[in-house]
Scaffold this motif. Sequence first.
Motif, PDB file in Angstrom:
ATOM      1  N   ASN A   5       0.298  -1.074  -0.157  1.00  0.00           N
ATOM      2  CA  ASN A   5      -0.199  -0.105   0.061  1.00  0.00           C
ATOM      3  C   ASN A   5       0.623   1.270  -0.322  1.00  0.00           C
ATOM      4  O   ASN A   5       0.140   2.417  -1.190  1.00  0.00           O
ATOM      5  N   LEU A   6       1.993   1.188   0.938  1.00  0.00           N
ATOM      6  CA  LEU A   6       2.950   2.400   1.080  1.00  0.00           C
ATOM      7  C   LEU A   6       3.332   3.343  -0.556  1.00  0.00           C
ATOM      8  O   LEU A   6       3.609   3.382  -0.779  1.00  0.00           O
ATOM      9  N   VAL A   7       4.091   1.602  -1.221  1.00  0.00           N
ATOM     10  CA  VAL A   7       5.047   1.534  -2.142  1.00  0.00           C
ATOM     11  C   VAL A   7       3.047   2.147  -3.583  1.00  0.00           C
ATOM     12  O   VAL A   7       3.925   3.279  -4.789  1.00  0.00           O
ATOM     13  N   HIS A   8       2.423   1.725  -3.213  1.00  0.00           N
ATOM     14  CA  HIS A   8       1.403   2.237  -4.757  1.00  0.00           C
ATOM     15  C   HIS A   8       0.898   4.024  -3.918  1.00  0.00           C
ATOM     16  O   HIS A   8       0.679   4.699  -5.212  1.00  0.00           O
ATOM     17  N   PHE A   9       1.518   3.990  -2.652  1.00  0.00           N
ATOM     18  CA  PHE A   9       0.564   5.466  -2.325  1.00  0.00           C
ATOM     19  C   PHE A   9       1.820   6.828  -3.011  1.00  0.00           C
ATOM     20  O   PHE A   9       1.250   7.858  -3.981  1.00  0.00           O
ATOM     21  N   LEU A  10       2.971   6.364  -3.075  1.00  0.00           N
ATOM     22  CA  LEU A  10       4.073   7.389  -2.954  1.00  0.00           C
ATOM     23  C   LEU A  10       3.550   6.661  -4.685  1.00  0.00           C
ATOM     24  O   LEU A  10       4.091   7.840  -5.455  1.00  0.00           O
ATOM     25  N   GLY A  11       3.320   5.661  -5.168  1.00  0.00           N
ATOM     26  CA  GLY A  11       3.642   5.699  -6.559  1.00  0.00           C
ATOM     27  C   GLY A  11       2.705   6.647  -7.087  1.00  0.00           C
ATOM     28  O   GLY A  11       3.006   7.571  -8.555  1.00  0.00           O
ATOM     29  N   MET A  12       1.239   6.405  -6.462  1.00  0.00           N
ATOM     30  CA  MET A  12       0.747   7.320  -6.845  1.00  0.00           C
ATOM     31  C   MET A  12       1.043   8.784  -7.233  1.00  0.00           C
ATOM     32  O   MET A  12       0.503   9.031  -8.036  1.00  0.00           O
ATOM     33  N   THR A  13       1.223   9.385  -5.978  1.00  0.00           N
ATOM     34  CA  THR A  13       1.539  10.626  -6.038  1.00  0.00           C
ATOM     35  C   THR A  13       2.649  11.214  -6.632  1.00  0.00           C
ATOM     36  O   THR A  13       2.484  12.285  -7.376  1.00  0.00           O
ATOM     37  N   PHE A  14       4.020  10.151  -6.749  1.00  0.00           N
ATOM     38  CA  PHE A  14       4.440  10.660  -7.822  1.00  0.00           C
ATOM     39  C   PHE A  14       3.700  10.781  -9.342  1.00  0.00           C
ATOM     40  O   PHE A  14       4.416  12.045 -10.425  1.00  0.00           O
ATOM     41  N   LEU A  15       3.362  10.236 -10.076  1.00  0.00           N
ATOM     42  CA  LEU A  15       2.443   9.768 -10.692  1.00  0.00           C
ATOM     43  C   LEU A  15       1.722  10.760 -11.012  1.00  0.00           C
ATOM     44  O   LEU A  15       1.233  12.166 -12.121  1.00  0.00           O
TER      45      LEU A  15
END
Length: 212
Positions: A5-15
């Motif tokens: 969930n953390l990786v998805h959270f950071l990845g979406m923020t980056f995108l």
Amino acid sequence: MKTRNLVHFLGMTFLIGGIAGLLISFFIHAELYMEHLNPFNFMELVGLIIFDAGLGFTFSVLSMTGFFAYLFIHRYGISLFRSFWPTVQILLIAFVLFDLVYFPYQSTKGEVSLFYYIAIAFGLLVYSWIIAKIKAKETNNKAFIPALFFMVVITTVEWVPGLQAEGTDYVWLMIVPLLACNTYQLLKLHRITEANAASSENKGTKMKPKKA
């Protein structure tokens, strides 16, 4: 928070930061895009897109840094000021909004209208107020002031390099990705934690032995 969930959270923020940076660049750099479209220059156009999207990605990293710093500051503020922490946050919000008008205006030595900076501060406050109301509605009323503090104070701190840059291009190229990323992080975090809590409860229920 689970690692996935953390990786998805950071990845979406980056995108989100990259997309927001690219979208606002179509307005800020409209003349440059038109130059490369007529006549059509593929390499220059791609280079400009990569540059503008790259700025958005960079600002998204700054947003993530500011968000995790805010989580620490909020916990520290609660432990230090206790019941006075909401009042302290309100005072800091007022102070930052005043600085957002006064210091940039002074640095331009009157070349830019005072109403321009007042409009920027007012716009930031109104947008932050709306997001804070949404946060409070989805969680609880006590979340309103911390959410408003994050959207106003932390966003402004992250925005300082853009405010100090010459001209107004970087003001807008920076604030749009920052607001987009900060909004996503603020409104997404409680949803992830609630989903994790529900998942843990379901697992715990399944693991309980049945009564004879």
